[in-house]
Design an enzyme around this catalytic site. Structure first.
Site, PDB file in Angstrom:
ATOM      1  N   THR A 195       0.828  -1.207   0.000  1.00  8.24           N
ATOM      2  CA  THR A 195       0.000   0.000   0.000  1.00  8.24           C
ATOM      3  C   THR A 195       0.860   1.253   0.000  1.00  8.24           C
ATOM      4  O   THR A 195       2.013   1.218   0.461  1.00  8.24           O
ATOM      5  CB  THR A 195      -0.903   0.003   1.257  1.00  8.24           C
ATOM      6  OG1 THR A 195      -1.489   1.284   1.420  1.00  8.24           O
ATOM      7  CG2 THR A 195      -0.115  -0.307   2.531  1.00  8.24           C
ATOM      8  N   ASP A 196       0.285   2.357  -0.471  1.00  6.03           N
ATOM      9  CA  ASP A 196       1.014   3.639  -0.424  1.00  6.03           C
ATOM     10  C   ASP A 196       1.242   4.102   1.014  1.00  6.03           C
ATOM     11  O   ASP A 196       2.104   4.948   1.277  1.00  6.03           O
ATOM     12  CB  ASP A 196       0.284   4.716  -1.236  1.00  6.03           C
ATOM     13  CG  ASP A 196      -1.136   5.010  -0.763  1.00  6.03           C
ATOM     14  OD1 ASP A 196      -1.622   4.355   0.185  1.00  6.03           O
ATOM     15  OD2 ASP A 196      -1.774   5.909  -1.358  1.00  6.03           O
ATOM     16  N   GLU A 197       0.473   3.539   1.973  1.00  4.42           N
ATOM     17  CA  GLU A 197       0.580   4.011   3.362  1.00  4.42           C
ATOM     18  C   GLU A 197       1.938   3.695   3.983  1.00  4.42           C
ATOM     19  O   GLU A 197       2.290   4.253   5.017  1.00  4.42           O
ATOM     20  CB  GLU A 197      -0.546   3.418   4.214  1.00  4.42           C
ATOM     21  CG  GLU A 197      -1.903   3.821   3.697  1.00  4.42           C
ATOM     22  CD  GLU A 197      -3.027   3.657   4.706  1.00  4.42           C
ATOM     23  OE1 GLU A 197      -2.753   3.537   5.902  1.00  4.42           O
ATOM     24  OE2 GLU A 197      -4.182   3.661   4.267  1.00  4.42           O
ATOM     25  N   TYR A 239      -1.212  -0.478  11.286  1.00  4.10           N
ATOM     26  CA  TYR A 239      -1.489  -1.117   9.984  1.00  4.10           C
ATOM     27  C   TYR A 239      -0.337  -0.904   9.009  1.00  4.10           C
ATOM     28  O   TYR A 239       0.207  -1.854   8.441  1.00  4.10           O
ATOM     29  CB  TYR A 239      -2.791  -0.564   9.381  1.00  4.10           C
ATOM     30  CG  TYR A 239      -2.952  -0.871   7.905  1.00  4.10           C
ATOM     31  CD1 TYR A 239      -3.217  -2.166   7.473  1.00  4.10           C
ATOM     32  CD2 TYR A 239      -2.809   0.134   6.939  1.00  4.10           C
ATOM     33  CE1 TYR A 239      -3.343  -2.454   6.115  1.00  4.10           C
ATOM     34  CE2 TYR A 239      -2.933  -0.143   5.586  1.00  4.10           C
ATOM     35  CZ  TYR A 239      -3.198  -1.443   5.172  1.00  4.10           C
ATOM     36  OH  TYR A 239      -3.313  -1.734   3.842  1.00  4.10           O
ATOM     37  N   LYS A 281       2.405  -3.499   7.166  1.00  4.65           N
ATOM     38  CA  LYS A 281       2.559  -3.651   5.710  1.00  4.65           C
ATOM     39  C   LYS A 281       4.002  -3.353   5.289  1.00  4.65           C
ATOM     40  O   LYS A 281       4.569  -4.046   4.447  1.00  4.65           O
ATOM     41  CB  LYS A 281       1.590  -2.719   4.963  1.00  4.65           C
ATOM     42  CG  LYS A 281       0.116  -3.018   5.168  1.00  4.65           C
ATOM     43  CD  LYS A 281      -0.315  -4.386   4.658  1.00  4.65           C
ATOM     44  CE  LYS A 281      -0.294  -4.495   3.149  1.00  4.65           C
ATOM     45  NZ  LYS A 281      -0.815  -5.826   2.709  1.00  4.65           N
TER      46      LYS A 281
HETATM   47  P1  NAD Z   1     -10.170  -6.738   2.912  1.00  6.09           P
HETATM   48  O1  NAD Z   1     -10.031  -6.491   4.381  1.00  6.09           O
HETATM   49  O2  NAD Z   1     -11.426  -6.399   2.216  1.00  6.09           O
HETATM   50  O3  NAD Z   1      -9.871  -8.279   2.622  1.00  6.09           O
HETATM   51  C1  NAD Z   1      -8.873  -8.995   3.284  1.00  6.09           C
HETATM   52  C2  NAD Z   1      -9.154 -10.490   3.113  1.00  6.09           C
HETATM   53  O4  NAD Z   1      -8.104 -11.212   3.761  1.00  6.09           O
HETATM   54  C3  NAD Z   1     -10.472 -10.954   3.748  1.00  6.09           C
HETATM   55  O5  NAD Z   1     -11.161 -11.797   2.853  1.00  6.09           O
HETATM   56  C4  NAD Z   1     -10.025 -11.706   4.990  1.00  6.09           C
HETATM   57  O6  NAD Z   1     -10.907 -12.738   5.370  1.00  6.09           O
HETATM   58  C5  NAD Z   1      -8.676 -12.251   4.534  1.00  6.09           C
HETATM   59  N1  NAD Z   1      -7.788 -12.539   5.665  1.00  6.09           N
HETATM   60  C6  NAD Z   1      -7.505 -11.730   6.721  1.00  6.09           C
HETATM   61  N2  NAD Z   1      -6.674 -12.347   7.569  1.00  6.09           N
HETATM   62  C7  NAD Z   1      -6.408 -13.569   7.024  1.00  6.09           C
HETATM   63  C8  NAD Z   1      -5.587 -14.660   7.423  1.00  6.09           C
HETATM   64  N3  NAD Z   1      -4.867 -14.611   8.571  1.00  6.09           N
HETATM   65  N4  NAD Z   1      -5.544 -15.751   6.640  1.00  6.09           N
HETATM   66  C9  NAD Z   1      -6.266 -15.809   5.485  1.00  6.09           C
HETATM   67  N5  NAD Z   1      -7.053 -14.806   5.065  1.00  6.09           N
HETATM   68  C10 NAD Z   1      -7.119 -13.701   5.819  1.00  6.09           C
HETATM   69  O7  NAD Z   1      -8.926  -5.983   2.284  1.00  6.09           O
HETATM   70  P2  NAD Z   1      -8.754  -5.320   0.839  1.00  6.09           P
HETATM   71  O8  NAD Z   1      -9.187  -3.908   0.912  1.00  6.09           O
HETATM   72  O9  NAD Z   1      -9.317  -6.232  -0.181  1.00  6.09           O
HETATM   73  O10 NAD Z   1      -7.168  -5.315   0.732  1.00  6.09           O
HETATM   74  C11 NAD Z   1      -6.469  -6.392   0.130  1.00  6.09           C
HETATM   75  C12 NAD Z   1      -4.982  -6.090   0.169  1.00  6.09           C
HETATM   76  O11 NAD Z   1      -4.718  -4.879  -0.526  1.00  6.09           O
HETATM   77  C13 NAD Z   1      -4.439  -5.882   1.581  1.00  6.09           C
HETATM   78  O12 NAD Z   1      -3.168  -6.493   1.646  1.00  6.09           O
HETATM   79  C14 NAD Z   1      -4.328  -4.376   1.724  1.00  6.09           C
HETATM   80  O13 NAD Z   1      -3.293  -4.036   2.600  1.00  6.09           O
HETATM   81  C15 NAD Z   1      -4.002  -3.965   0.291  1.00  6.09           C
HETATM   82  N6  NAD Z   1      -4.436  -2.620  -0.126  1.00  6.09           N
HETATM   83  C16 NAD Z   1      -5.734  -2.216   0.030  1.00  6.09           C
HETATM   84  C17 NAD Z   1      -6.127  -0.964  -0.438  1.00  6.09           C
HETATM   85  C18 NAD Z   1      -7.554  -0.472  -0.306  1.00  6.09           C
HETATM   86  O14 NAD Z   1      -7.823   0.663  -0.641  1.00  6.09           O
HETATM   87  N7  NAD Z   1      -8.491  -1.283   0.129  1.00  6.09           N
HETATM   88  C19 NAD Z   1      -5.190  -0.135  -1.058  1.00  6.09           C
HETATM   89  C20 NAD Z   1      -3.867  -0.584  -1.207  1.00  6.09           C
HETATM   90  C21 NAD Z   1      -3.523  -1.844  -0.753  1.00  6.09           C
HETATM   91  O1  TDX Z   2     -15.847   7.128   8.696  1.00  4.80           O
HETATM   92  C1  TDX Z   2     -14.817   7.575   8.142  1.00  4.80           C
HETATM   93  N1  TDX Z   2     -14.642   8.931   8.066  1.00  4.80           N
HETATM   94  C2  TDX Z   2     -13.530   9.496   7.500  1.00  4.80           C
HETATM   95  O2  TDX Z   2     -13.414  10.730   7.445  1.00  4.80           O
HETATM   96  C3  TDX Z   2     -13.807   6.719   7.596  1.00  4.80           C
HETATM   97  C4  TDX Z   2     -13.958   5.216   7.665  1.00  4.80           C
HETATM   98  C5  TDX Z   2     -12.704   7.299   7.017  1.00  4.80           C
HETATM   99  N2  TDX Z   2     -12.552   8.647   6.985  1.00  4.80           N
HETATM  100  C6  TDX Z   2     -11.349   9.232   6.347  1.00  4.80           C
HETATM  101  C7  TDX Z   2     -10.033   8.660   6.841  1.00  4.80           C
HETATM  102  C8  TDX Z   2      -9.154   8.740   5.604  1.00  4.80           C
HETATM  103  O3  TDX Z   2      -8.574  10.023   5.519  1.00  4.80           O
HETATM  104  O4  TDX Z   2     -11.412   8.889   4.969  1.00  4.80           O
HETATM  105  C9  TDX Z   2     -10.121   8.549   4.443  1.00  4.80           C
HETATM  106  C10 TDX Z   2     -10.174   7.128   3.917  1.00  4.80           C
HETATM  107  O5  TDX Z   2     -10.318   6.270   5.033  1.00  4.80           O
HETATM  108  P1  TDX Z   2     -10.361   4.667   4.874  1.00  4.80           P
HETATM  109  O6  TDX Z   2     -11.412   4.294   3.911  1.00  4.80           O
HETATM  110  O7  TDX Z   2     -10.371   4.084   6.248  1.00  4.80           O
HETATM  111  O8  TDX Z   2      -8.963   4.396   4.133  1.00  4.80           O
HETATM  112  P2  TDX Z   2      -7.439   4.711   4.511  1.00  4.80           P
HETATM  113  O9  TDX Z   2      -7.256   4.896   5.972  1.00  4.80           O
HETATM  114  O10 TDX Z   2      -6.982   5.833   3.622  1.00  4.80           O
HETATM  115  O11 TDX Z   2      -6.752   3.325   4.074  1.00  4.80           O
HETATM  116  C11 TDX Z   2      -7.172   2.666   2.859  1.00  4.80           C
HETATM  117  O12 TDX Z   2      -6.266   2.899   1.811  1.00  4.80           O
HETATM  118  C12 TDX Z   2      -5.038   2.258   1.861  1.00  4.80           C
HETATM  119  C13 TDX Z   2      -7.349   1.168   3.072  1.00  4.80           C
HETATM  120  O13 TDX Z   2      -8.262   0.941   4.134  1.00  4.80           O
HETATM  121  C14 TDX Z   2      -6.034   0.484   3.311  1.00  4.80           C
HETATM  122  O14 TDX Z   2      -6.212  -0.917   3.423  1.00  4.80           O
HETATM  123  C15 TDX Z   2      -5.129   0.787   2.152  1.00  4.80           C
HETATM  124  O15 TDX Z   2      -3.853   0.274   2.396  1.00  4.80           O
END
Ligand code: NAD
Ligand code: TDX
Length: 335
Positions: free
Chosen positions: A125-127, A150, A154
């Site tokens: 992730t970019d984080e 988190y 990562k």
């Molecule tokens: P998500 O939380 O929706 O899904 C995560 C999945 O992993 C779930 O199905 C969960 O059951 C499974 N999981 C969790 N712990 C586990 C374990 N110990 N063993 C097996 N399975 C397990 O997450 P997402 O948003 O789909 O993110 C997927 C990946 O992408 C993550 O690695 C996250 O860090 C990365 N990512 C997410 C975003 C975003 O915006 N959502 C952005 C950049 C990177």
């Molecule tokens: O209720 C809310 N109110 C609010 O203002 C929530 C849930 C979030 N926020 C803000 C926090 C952040 O600035 O919105 C922005 C986005 O929040 P999230 O959806 O929680 O995402 P973020 O914290 O940016 O992280 C996401 O992007 C990178 C994903 O959850 C991560 O898994 C990924 O790595």
């Protein structure tokens, strides 16, 4: 190609499963997922009988269960999506983040080496780069400076992958994507939470002053970038993925209200997230120049399409919000 993907019942993983089964006819997919609160097999009902797909319920930190899987199947590649992914939860309960996101990666990396799997893709992730001021972009050389439990977990996994490449000649690549949006996102994350709360006429909780900035990319574009990294990425390299699409949270939430024709009176400013990163912005020129990847969605239509998806799939998100989705596994698999 026999592909192991982890976390395929989550948001991005399930979108990846749909995309690859549709577009890559030579790929067989095994999806291993432990089905945490975020894992939802209802994301995959339309493909669950596809002969090129199978599901295994197991935890990536369980070395014995993972070894059984690697020993039984001849994987060509592993894509590790599985993670605890919500920053707010990592602030209240860091331990599970370190376990799944770091130890889980280590278990998979060791088995990838032991069973001579050709390629390992770590979904990062970019984080991991921390927070930006009002200007500037993250490039792959930006030092890792994670701020939340988190993002620390990562960044640790990224460093493990690099260490395995350096020390054991693992063939590993890393992708670092910005915030994703699209179908099947768990409604604890900003966009689906705001859409579904607005549809229920509930308050929309904006953290702090609402001026934090995120760079939004459609999940399908992220999945295409992961496929490009898997197919063509250079061993040991990390690739930033992003949409050059920065939004202040408040402006984005107002845009959603406009699309939904709901009043701004639903906006509610709440206490800020502790240690809240101010701005993320990705420079994705490396993956564009080296692997030929570019986003295909423009944000205006991608966001509209996403809102329509939540409107058309009300049963899906209502079952998530009520917890009913968790019984689906029992009905389908645990007979
Ligand atoms: P998500 O939380 O929706 O899904 C995560 C999945 O992993 C779930 O199905 C969960 O059951 C499974 N999981 C969790 N712990 C586990 C374990 N110990 N063993 C097996 N399975 C397990 O997450 P997402 O948003 O789909 O993110 C997927 C990946 O992408 C993550 O690695 C996250 O860090 C990365 N990512 C997410 C975003 C975003 O915006 N959502 C952005 C950049 C990177
Ligand atoms: O209720 C809310 N109110 C609010 O203002 C929530 C849930 C979030 N926020 C803000 C926090 C952040 O600035 O919105 C922005 C986005 O929040 P999230 O959806 O929680 O995402 P973020 O914290 O940016 O992280 C996401 O992007 C990178 C994903 O959850 C991560 O898994 C990924 O790595």
């Amino acid at each position: 190609m026999n592909l192991l993907i982890t976390g395929g019942a989550g948001f991005i993983g399930s979108n990846f499963v749909h995309l690859i089964l549709k577009e890559q006819s030579g790929v067989n997919l095994v999806n291993v997922d432990s089905l945490t609160y975020c894992g939802n097999l209802e994301n995959l009902t339309s493909i669950e009988d596809n002969p090129r797909y199978s599901f295994v319920k197991a935890d990536i930190t369980d070395n014995e269960a993972m070894e059984k899987l690697f020993a039984e199947r001849n994987f060509d590649a592993v894509v590790n999506f599985a993670a605890e992914s919500h920053v707010d939860r990592s602030i209240t309960d860091p331990a599970i983040f370190l376990k799944t996101n770091i130890i889980g990666a280590q278990v998979l990396l060791d088995l990838t080496l032991k069973y001579k799997v050709k390629r390992f893709v770590q979904i990062s992730t970019d984080e991991v780069y921390g927070s930006l001021p009002e200007t500037g972009f993250f490039v792959e050389e930006t030092p890792l400076a994670p701020n939340s439990p988190y993002s620390v977990s990562k960044a640790s996994a990224d460093m493990l992958v690099s260490a395995y490449v350096h020390t054991y000649d693992l063939d590993g690549v890393i992708t670092r994507c910005s915030n994703n949006y699209g179908p099947y996102q768990f409604p604890e994350k900003l966009i689906p939470l705001m859409i579904t709360n607005a549809l229920e006429d509930k308050p929309l909780p904006v953290y702090g002053d609402g001026m934090n900035v995120r760079d939004w990319l459609h999940v399908e574009d992220h999945c295409r970038a992961v496929w490009a990294a898997l197919e063509k990425g250079e061993t040991g390299e990390a690739y930033n993925v992003g949409g050059s699409n920065e939004w202040h949270n408040l402006a984005l939430v107002k845009e959603l209200l406009k699309i939904l024709e709901k009043p701004e009176s639903l906006l509610t400013f709440v206490k800020d997230r502790p240690g809240h990163d101010r701005r993320y912005a990705i420079d994705a020129s490396k993956i564009t120049n080296k692997l030929g990847w570019e986003p295909t969605y423009d944000f205006a239509s991608g966001l509209r399409q996403t809102v329509e998806w939540y409107l058309e799939n009300e049963t899906w998100w209502r079952r998530v919000k009520s917890g009913a989705y968790q019984s689906y596994y029992k009905q389908q698999y645990d007979l």
